[in-house]
Enzyme design. Sequence first.
Site, mmCIF file in Angstrom:
data_model
loop_
_atom_site.group_PDB
_atom_site.id
_atom_site.type_symbol
_atom_site.label_atom_id
_atom_site.label_comp_id
_atom_site.label_asym_id
_atom_site.label_seq_id
_atom_site.Cartn_x
_atom_site.Cartn_y
_atom_site.Cartn_z
ATOM 1 C CD GLU A 159 0.582 -7.340 9.568
ATOM 2 O OE1 GLU A 159 1.811 -7.448 10.205
ATOM 3 O OE2 GLU A 159 -0.061 -7.682 11.120
ATOM 4 C CE LYS A 176 -5.679 -31.230 8.724
ATOM 5 N NZ LYS A 176 -5.085 -31.159 7.473
ATOM 6 C CB VAL A 197 -5.133 -11.517 5.716
ATOM 7 C CG1 VAL A 197 -4.544 -9.921 5.685
ATOM 8 C CG2 VAL A 197 -3.928 -12.492 6.194
ATOM 9 N N GLY A 198 -7.476 -13.144 5.820
ATOM 10 C CA GLY A 198 -8.521 -14.429 5.994
ATOM 11 C C GLY A 198 -9.888 -14.232 6.544
#
Length: 511
Positions: A293, A407, A269-270
């Site tokens: 899934e 980051k 996911v994502g």
Amino acid sequence: MSDRIRHPAFAARRMSAEQAARHIRHDMTVGMSGFTGAGYPKAIPGALAQHITDAHGRGEPFRIRVLTGASTAPELDGALARVDGIELRVPFQSDPELRSRINAGKLDYMDIHLGQLAEKVRYGFFGKIDVAVIEVSAIREDGSLVPSSSVGNNKTWLDMADAVILEVNRWQPDALDGMHDIFYDTALPPYRSPIPLTHPGERVGDPYLQVPLEKVIAVVETDAPDRNSPFKAPDATSKAIAEHLIDFLRFEVRQGRIPANLLPIQSGVGNIANAFMQGLGESEFTGLTAFTEVIQDGMLELIISGKMDLAAATSFSLSPVGIERFLEHADVLRDKIILRQQGVSNHPELVRRLGCIALNGMIEADIYGNVNSTHLMGTQMMNGIGGSGDFARNAYLSVFMAPSTAKNGLISTIVPMVSHVDHTEHDVSVIVTDQGLADLRMLSPRQRAKVIVEKCVHPSYRDMLADYIERATATSYGKHTPHLLPEALSWHERYLVTGSMFGPEATQAKD
């Protein structure tokens, strides 16, 4: 709710969530439904959290062991963690409150392959399941249960629990009825037989869950939505990763190694996964299938558009807009989507038999292809390994994807040595970042290092890694997999001390 609870004996067990939650007591092991924010109980966890708070106010201990399918939602994991009601959590989580307590050492967390948990419970490794709390969308006239938007480990919890609490959620669409395929085989080793599945679209089980009436101690009515995040349009980095991957699949088709309609796709996911699905939708590929899934918005759109013929999974993970799209096209989707228990959707033998293309995210990879998908700086748990290991080791192609930096460039996703290993180099075929794609098949460790640095590393870190490899090759104890042991984790240490993985040479190169 008469149209959702159609069996009189089950209807006679209706009670409030507050009453039902009193059946759960201190030191119990509780199996709860839920997988990626779908199909989790909506009412019992909150009522239980209040009972726990009251008990703690009286000076009484009250903590339970919670087993689920995967992540749930703040109404479950967050609510119970916040009141210090969890002693052990298994197998996957994504709630900030729960994660904070795990990393503070305030509760125990066991990270386990999603495809293995149900069988380990059946083997007795976790002791007995005292209570199962399962969301369903309806109880039929014959007492069978219509599963909701996820199946997860629900069959095992119903089979193994001493007592069962059912939440019947009217919000779950009627269109789910008939979309499930629950495989009923309870044999234990050495008497297990193969799951007779040779195509993702085959049905080998029953559309409904079963539970003996005598086990059911409460039925709770709810009308509450699943908690899933709004769909985020893929950003430029995710699109770049998707483009590299789709070009690679085109190459594999030209080489005759995979068919023109690819092989069954497993996708995490994502944002990157949705970008890949969007890219497939814009590509020439058709007749696609998925053995995965989770079905999220991008995959749903492939099915609606006709690009994907069939998707088999254990759960939905749809945004509010995705849910509207599902309801709008429910009649078509009913024949193109199959939801199974995760012991089948993540079964290693089936993954290998079907030849899945496994696409999963990662936190970091090292120069030899080892992958860390769970821990920040080697010590802080992020979410968990999920099902990535079920697929990675057994897939036809095992692909791991991530942006080349994190980051705002202060962290390199590619490092000399990963700070935690979830997937060894032996289980990783391809690594993809926004910089490019490294095909690691049939390469020795030093060859892998060369192609990963050339293809996947951000330019700001490329010279640093090349320098590390050169010095390691010259002075390492062994030449097969060269490492400078005092420096192998120095990038992580530098970040913890200075807030950046940049070394002096990288800073100069960037300037």
